[in-house]
Design a protein around this motif. Structure first.
Motif, short mmCIF file in Angstrom:
data_model
loop_
_atom_site.label_atom_id
_atom_site.label_comp_id
_atom_site.label_asym_id
_atom_site.label_seq_id
_atom_site.Cartn_x
_atom_site.Cartn_y
_atom_site.Cartn_z
N ASN A 122 72.91 -56.50 -31.70
CA ASN A 122 72.83 -55.10 -32.10
C ASN A 122 71.50 -54.50 -31.66
N GLU A 123 71.41 -53.18 -31.83
CA GLU A 123 70.24 -52.48 -31.31
C GLU A 123 68.95 -52.92 -31.99
N GLU A 124 69.00 -53.23 -33.29
CA GLU A 124 67.80 -53.69 -33.99
C GLU A 124 67.31 -55.01 -33.41
N ASP A 125 68.24 -55.90 -33.10
CA ASP A 125 67.85 -57.18 -32.51
C ASP A 125 67.29 -56.99 -31.10
N VAL A 126 67.83 -56.02 -30.37
CA VAL A 126 67.29 -55.73 -29.04
C VAL A 126 65.83 -55.32 -29.16
N GLN A 127 65.53 -54.47 -30.14
CA GLN A 127 64.15 -54.04 -30.35
C GLN A 127 63.26 -55.24 -30.69
N ARG A 128 63.77 -56.15 -31.52
CA ARG A 128 62.99 -57.33 -31.89
C ARG A 128 62.74 -58.24 -30.68
N LEU A 129 63.76 -58.38 -29.84
CA LEU A 129 63.63 -59.22 -28.66
C LEU A 129 62.65 -58.63 -27.65
N VAL A 130 62.69 -57.32 -27.48
CA VAL A 130 61.74 -56.66 -26.60
C VAL A 130 60.32 -56.83 -27.14
N LYS A 131 60.17 -56.71 -28.46
CA LYS A 131 58.85 -56.92 -29.08
C LYS A 131 58.37 -58.35 -28.84
N ALA A 132 59.28 -59.34 -28.98
CA ALA A 132 58.92 -60.73 -28.73
C ALA A 132 58.44 -60.91 -27.29
N LYS A 133 59.13 -60.30 -26.36
CA LYS A 133 58.74 -60.38 -24.95
C LYS A 133 57.35 -59.79 -24.74
N GLN A 134 57.08 -58.65 -25.38
CA GLN A 134 55.78 -58.01 -25.21
C GLN A 134 54.65 -58.85 -25.79
N ILE A 135 54.91 -59.51 -26.92
CA ILE A 135 53.91 -60.40 -27.51
C ILE A 135 53.61 -61.55 -26.56
N LEU A 136 54.64 -62.10 -25.94
CA LEU A 136 54.47 -63.22 -25.02
C LEU A 136 53.59 -62.87 -23.83
N VAL A 137 53.80 -61.68 -23.27
CA VAL A 137 53.13 -61.33 -22.01
C VAL A 137 51.90 -60.45 -22.21
N ASN A 138 51.50 -60.22 -23.45
CA ASN A 138 50.39 -59.30 -23.74
C ASN A 138 49.07 -59.80 -23.18
N ASP A 139 48.77 -61.10 -23.34
CA ASP A 139 47.48 -61.63 -22.89
C ASP A 139 47.68 -63.09 -22.48
N PHE A 140 47.79 -63.30 -21.16
CA PHE A 140 48.07 -64.64 -20.67
C PHE A 140 46.87 -65.58 -20.80
N SER A 141 45.68 -65.03 -21.04
CA SER A 141 44.51 -65.89 -21.19
C SER A 141 44.55 -66.65 -22.51
N GLU A 142 45.35 -66.17 -23.45
CA GLU A 142 45.51 -66.84 -24.74
C GLU A 142 46.80 -67.66 -24.74
N GLN A 143 46.81 -68.75 -25.50
CA GLN A 143 48.02 -69.55 -25.62
C GLN A 143 49.12 -68.73 -26.31
N PRO A 144 50.36 -68.85 -25.87
CA PRO A 144 51.44 -68.08 -26.52
C PRO A 144 51.68 -68.61 -27.93
N PRO A 145 52.18 -67.77 -28.82
CA PRO A 145 52.47 -68.24 -30.18
C PRO A 145 53.59 -69.27 -30.17
N THR A 146 53.62 -70.10 -31.17
CA THR A 146 54.74 -71.02 -31.32
C THR A 146 55.99 -70.22 -31.60
N ILE A 147 57.14 -70.82 -31.40
CA ILE A 147 58.39 -70.13 -31.66
C ILE A 147 58.50 -69.76 -33.14
N THR A 148 58.00 -70.64 -34.00
CA THR A 148 58.03 -70.34 -35.43
C THR A 148 57.22 -69.09 -35.75
#
Length: 331
Positions: free
Chosen positions: A223-249
């Motif tokens: 659904n659209e709400e989950d799409v927004q959450r997934l896009v947010k997750a993607k942005q968190i992942l690629v925001n700063d590559f110099s830092e380690q990515p967050p764990t999946i949890t």
């Protein structure tokens, strides 16, 4: 700063008004060559059978450029094929959302519409190469059978700035875009040739977009709400590559989604597992940094979170089939 407000649906008039704004002569032609006082490069426009308006620009400006297209009731769309070499901060704004890009090669296809106010702020010295195609919903329905996919299109547009990086320009796009620049003006079949190339560009964008977004229509039941959450997750992942990515949890908590659901739906939407996607994106960032010539291999490795340059070199070669030093022309 040069401020240019766009309410045009005729790119010939847009070209004339832009020349007036820049303070340079315009001779009622379909192109504008920038003088050294303004920058360097060329802008071209053409229309195809009064249904498509096409704007081409390959230029660098001496001053900051801010363009604004305000929302209006007469619905139409602009399909952008952007290939920018960004050395400072370039800003995209859709309604109330802003996306900033700095020191990178921005090479994407994206769709905007006049249902939102859209702004682009381009700093001086940025090499701007772009093709923009303007058309209305009637044309989409006639040539692409839009009715069956209209809900998908509207959901894509509702993502605003989050939709900008969904569709990257690949070799097939670049081939078609180059054809638009290379067609000879005197060619008697010019309009047919241009119509063909523009139609192929539009069809490629929408077919790939609907393929990526068909999950919104039930294939993956996101659904659209989950799409927004997934896009947010993607942005968190690629925001700063110099830092380690967050764990999946941790990532799942940040986007208010269970870890199991996040892993499954992330792969459905982006085609890769979370960390495979992260790895591809940070190596792509490394490639862009090396291409600028401003970072050597060691600096690039550090910028994307590799403490050991040797590990970076191995990963880069495995992904791109070349050594990072070969790409940069440095050792």
């Amino acid at each position: 700063m040069i401020v240019f407000n766009i309410d045009h649906k005729n790119y010939q008039k847009l070209l004339k008004d832009f020349a007036v704004t820049l303070g340079i002569p315009y001779n009622d032609t379909d192109y504008l060559i920038l003088p050294e006082t303004v920058g360097k490069g060329i802008i071209k426009v053409f229309s195809l059978f009064d249904e498509l308006q096409v704007f081409l620009i390959d230029a660098v400006f001496n001053e900051r450029i801010l363009t604004t297209r305000k929302k209006s009731d007469d619905q139409y769309y602009i399909l952008h094929f952007d290939d920018f070499k960004i050395t400072e901060t370039l800003k995209f704004t859709v309604e109330d959302e802003m996306l900033q890009k700095t020191n990178m090669h921005h090479s994407v296809a994206r769709l905007t519409s006049n249902m939102f106010t859209n702004k682009e702020e381009i700093p001086p010295g940025v090499h701007v190469k772009a093709v923009k195609v303007l058309f209305n919903s009637k044309w989409l329905k006639k040539y692409l059978g839009l009715d069956s996919n209209e809900a998908v299109l509207q959901k894509y547009l509702s993502l605003k700035t989050e939709s900008i990086d969904i569709e990257k320009l690949d070799a097939a796009y670049h081939h078609l875009l180059n054809d638009l620049w290379e067609i000879e003006k005197e060619n008697p079949l010019k309009n047919i040739y241009l119509q063909n190339r523009v139609s192929l560009l539009v069809e490629r964008f929408f077919s790939r977009l609907f393929e990526k977004m068909n999950l919104l229509e039930g294939k993956f039941v996101i659904n659209e709400e989950d799409v927004q959450r997934l896009v947010k997750a993607k942005q968190i992942l690629v925001n700063d590559f110099s830092e380690q990515p967050p764990t999946i949890t941790k990532l799942s908590k940040l986007v208010s989604m269970s870890a199991t659901t996040l892993k499954r739906k992330f792969k459905d939407m982006f085609g890769d597992s979370i960390y495979a996607y992260y790895q591809k994106q940070r190596l792509q960032k490394a490639k862009e940094l090396l291409a600028t010539g401003k970072c050597n291999v060691k600096e690039t490795a550090e910028a994307i979170g590799y403490h050991n340059p040797s590990n970076f070199i191995v990963a880069f070669k495995r992904h791109f089939k070349i050594l990072p030093g070969d790409l940069a022309g440095i050792s």
